[in-house]
Design a protein around this motif. Structure first.
Motif, PDB file in Angstrom:
ATOM      1  N   ALA A   1      -4.011   3.295   1.702  1.00  0.00           N
ATOM      2  CA  ALA A   1      -2.831   2.955   2.501  1.00  0.00           C
ATOM      3  C   ALA A   1      -3.039   3.340   3.961  1.00  0.00           C
ATOM      4  O   ALA A   1      -2.787   2.531   4.864  1.00  0.00           O
ATOM      5  CB  ALA A   1      -1.596   3.654   1.932  1.00  0.00           C
TER       6      ALA A   1
ATOM      7  N   THR B   1       0.830  -1.214   0.000  1.00  0.00           N
ATOM      8  CA  THR B   1       0.000   0.000   0.000  1.00  0.00           C
ATOM      9  C   THR B   1       0.859   1.257   0.000  1.00  0.00           C
ATOM     10  O   THR B   1       0.470   2.263  -0.594  1.00  0.00           O
ATOM     11  CB  THR B   1      -0.982   0.004   1.178  1.00  0.00           C
ATOM     12  OG1 THR B   1      -0.268  -0.136   2.408  1.00  0.00           O
ATOM     13  CG2 THR B   1      -2.016  -1.096   1.037  1.00  0.00           C
TER      14      THR B   1
ATOM     15  N   VAL C   1      -5.775  -5.603  -2.819  1.00  0.00           N
ATOM     16  CA  VAL C   1      -5.609  -5.474  -1.364  1.00  0.00           C
ATOM     17  C   VAL C   1      -6.603  -6.394  -0.657  1.00  0.00           C
ATOM     18  O   VAL C   1      -6.275  -7.040   0.336  1.00  0.00           O
ATOM     19  CB  VAL C   1      -5.774  -3.998  -0.924  1.00  0.00           C
ATOM     20  CG1 VAL C   1      -5.883  -3.875   0.581  1.00  0.00           C
ATOM     21  CG2 VAL C   1      -4.602  -3.159  -1.430  1.00  0.00           C
TER      22      VAL C   1
END
Length: 185
Positions: free
Chosen positions: A169, A16, A88
């Motif tokens: 992130a 990230t 992710v």
């Protein structure tokens, strides 16, 4: 997440961070980045958790990709954001991906407000209106450029207030701090 969460935490934390840097610099999240991240999440969870791990990774991918796909279809964000959230998600699983998405919406709102207020203080309201809020001018309405033309891509990119990988992130790191604090207690 597995019993020893340190390895995926370090991996997805780095992923990230790199995605945020790439997105801030280029305003794009390339396929050469997201596809290996997705594959890595699928492989990691399959190796560490068998079929159950694979289902966890697929559930996270579908959750992240699906939510952002709907937003993208409604005109928000970019295709790279969709793929990043899916990749992710393959590392996080469905539940943590949903939490990351909700937190990232909060971070995006906060960062957008900061950027808009900073631009307002530095350049004034007209600049903010032209840069982020203005509709296409009269000439562009007449010629109707193709939605995938370089000109339209440039306009969409310029109107974006901030790259979405940054809130992703930040929210991922907050979720990991929460998960690790629960694991330590």
């Amino acid at each position: 997440m597995n019993a020893s969460p340190w390895l995926p935490v370090v991996i997805i934390g780095c992923i990230t961070l790199v995605a945020a840097v790439i997105d801030v610099r280029t305003r794009r999240i390339p396929n050469w980045f997201t596809v290996p991240v997705l594959a890595g999440g699928l492989i990691f969870h399959t190796v560490t958790g068998g079929w159950g791990g694979l289902l966890t990774a697929l559930g996270g991918f579908v959750t992240g990709f699906g939510i952002l796909l709907v937003l993208w279809l409604m005109g928000g964000g970019g295709g790279g954001d969709v793929k990043l959230m899916g990749a992710v998600g393959a590392w996080l699983g469905a539940w943590l991906t949903l939490i990351v998405f909700l937190l990232s919406a909060g971070f995006a709102a906060f960062f957008s407000l900061v950027v808009l207020l900073g631009g307002l203080m530095r350049h004034g309201y007209r600049h903010i209106q032209r840069r982020h809020l203005a509709r296409p001018d009269e000439t562009s309405r007449k010629k109707k450029p193709d939605s995938e033309s370089p000109e339209m891509v440039r306009r969409k990119t310029n109107r974006r207030i901030l790259p979405y990988a940054l809130p992703v992130a930040c929210s991922t790191w907050v979720v990991f701090l929460w998960v690790l604090s629960k694991a330590a207690s």
